[in-house]
Design an enzyme around this catalytic site. Structure first.
Site, PDB file in Angstrom:
ATOM      1  N   ASN A 123       0.857  -1.194   0.000  1.00  0.00           N
ATOM      2  CA  ASN A 123       0.000   0.000   0.000  1.00  0.00           C
ATOM      3  C   ASN A 123       0.887   1.235   0.000  1.00  0.00           C
ATOM      4  O   ASN A 123       2.008   1.202   0.495  1.00  0.00           O
ATOM      5  CB  ASN A 123      -0.885   0.010   1.251  1.00  0.00           C
ATOM      6  CG  ASN A 123      -1.826   1.198   1.277  1.00  0.00           C
ATOM      7  OD1 ASN A 123      -2.434   1.555   0.263  1.00  0.00           O
ATOM      8  ND2 ASN A 123      -1.950   1.836   2.435  1.00  0.00           N
ATOM      9  N   HIS A 167       0.884   5.061   1.469  1.00  0.00           N
ATOM     10  CA  HIS A 167       0.193   5.873   2.468  1.00  0.00           C
ATOM     11  C   HIS A 167       0.835   7.256   2.496  1.00  0.00           C
ATOM     12  O   HIS A 167       2.064   7.367   2.518  1.00  0.00           O
ATOM     13  CB  HIS A 167       0.303   5.207   3.849  1.00  0.00           C
ATOM     14  CG  HIS A 167      -0.412   5.962   4.912  1.00  0.00           C
ATOM     15  ND1 HIS A 167      -1.789   5.946   5.026  1.00  0.00           N
ATOM     16  CD2 HIS A 167       0.034   6.784   5.893  1.00  0.00           C
ATOM     17  CE1 HIS A 167      -2.143   6.736   6.031  1.00  0.00           C
ATOM     18  NE2 HIS A 167      -1.057   7.247   6.581  1.00  0.00           N
ATOM     19  N   SER A 177       4.834   6.755   2.295  1.00  0.00           N
ATOM     20  CA  SER A 177       5.467   5.478   2.629  1.00  0.00           C
ATOM     21  C   SER A 177       4.809   4.363   1.835  1.00  0.00           C
ATOM     22  O   SER A 177       3.583   4.338   1.708  1.00  0.00           O
ATOM     23  CB  SER A 177       5.268   5.157   4.119  1.00  0.00           C
ATOM     24  OG  SER A 177       5.675   6.217   4.953  1.00  0.00           O
ATOM     25  N   ASP A 186      -2.188   0.377   8.373  1.00  0.00           N
ATOM     26  CA  ASP A 186      -0.989   1.177   8.080  1.00  0.00           C
ATOM     27  C   ASP A 186       0.197   0.825   8.977  1.00  0.00           C
ATOM     28  O   ASP A 186       0.986   1.695   9.366  1.00  0.00           O
ATOM     29  CB  ASP A 186      -1.297   2.683   8.213  1.00  0.00           C
ATOM     30  CG  ASP A 186      -2.388   3.139   7.251  1.00  0.00           C
ATOM     31  OD1 ASP A 186      -2.503   2.554   6.166  1.00  0.00           O
ATOM     32  OD2 ASP A 186      -3.124   4.083   7.597  1.00  0.00           O
TER      33      ASP A 186
HETATM   34  C1  GRF Z   1      -3.027   8.982  -2.450  1.00  0.00           C
HETATM   35  O1  GRF Z   1      -2.730  10.128  -1.734  1.00  0.00           O
HETATM   36  C2  GRF Z   1      -2.620   7.773  -1.665  1.00  0.00           C
HETATM   37  O2  GRF Z   1      -1.466   7.972  -0.925  1.00  0.00           O
HETATM   38  C3  GRF Z   1      -3.777   7.612  -0.746  1.00  0.00           C
HETATM   39  O3  GRF Z   1      -4.914   7.932  -1.524  1.00  0.00           O
HETATM   40  C4  GRF Z   1      -4.529   8.785  -2.589  1.00  0.00           C
HETATM   41  C5  GRF Z   1      -4.893   8.076  -3.855  1.00  0.00           C
HETATM   42  O4  GRF Z   1      -4.710   8.843  -4.997  1.00  0.00           O
HETATM   43  N1  GRF Z   1      -3.782   6.308  -0.161  1.00  0.00           N
HETATM   44  P1  GRF Z   1      -4.831   8.140  -6.417  1.00  0.00           P
HETATM   45  O5  GRF Z   1      -6.186   7.440  -6.489  1.00  0.00           O
HETATM   46  O6  GRF Z   1      -3.703   7.172  -6.558  1.00  0.00           O
HETATM   47  O7  GRF Z   1      -4.762   9.268  -7.399  1.00  0.00           O
END
Ligand code: GRF
Length: 184
Positions: free
Chosen positions: A103, A105, A132, A141
């Protein structure tokens, strides 16, 4: 080459970055979503990547996740990359794919798990923020951090300007970490 399934819920900009940077490092074999109208699905389809969409509404989480796993397996996915996937995975799903779900984050974990990471970093007066990539475990997370990127928090930043700066780093970090992970 390892086969990757990407899970999205929204615009999918990280998914696009992963697809565009794949090269010979990994192959994106499916983009799946819990939101049939996720904008990223149309982009993936236009780029020739198989897509799968299913809403858990009305069928319940176990049936939803079973169908999701079946579709991901059928596509040949060996690694799952969550990219703006906004749903908590059940312990059973995580166990099924143990050690093979990543993932991204938008914080420097272990700081700011959960939502509203940028607003919280600004409110705390932090000098730096970032993102991260981590292994997904049953705890939110909290899995092993595989890579991080840092950005400064500038005077006058709000959650949106900071999110944009972090997002640009997400798009660089995630493909690089996934490539390393796929080579393990
Ligand atoms: C990103 O900020 C990611 O870190 C978070 O959600 C957002 C997703 O953006 N988990 P996208 O859909 O990849 O444009």
């Amino acid at each position: 080459m390892k086969k990757v399934g990407i899970l999205i819920s929204g615009r999918g900009s990280n998914m696009m970055a992963l697809v565009e940077a794949a090269g010979d490092a990994y192959e994106v074999v499916v983009v799946a979503s819990d939101k049939p109208d996720a904008p990223g699905l149309a982009w993936a389809h236009e780029h020739g990547i198989p897509t799968f969409a299913l809403s858990p509404k009305g069928i319940g989480k176990p049936a939803y996740e079973a169908a999701m796993t079946a579709a991901l397996r059928e596509a040949g996915a060996e690694i799952l990359a969550l990219a703006g996937y906004m749903r908590l995975l059940s312990d059973e799903f995580v166990a099924d794919w143990r050690g093979r779900i990543l993932n991204i984050h938008p914080s420097l974990l272990p700081a700011y798990k959960g939502l509203d990471t940028h607003a919280r970093a600004i409110a705390a007066g932090d000098a730096e923020a970032g993102c991260s990539v981590h292994v997904v475990t049953e705890e939110l997370d909290a899995g092993e951090v595989l890579g991080q990127a840092r950005v400064p928090i500038l005077p006058g930043d709000d959650a949106h300007t900071l999110a944009d700066r972090v997002l640009a780093e997400e798009h660089r970090l995630y493909p690089a970490v996934l490539a390393d992970f796929a080579a393990r």
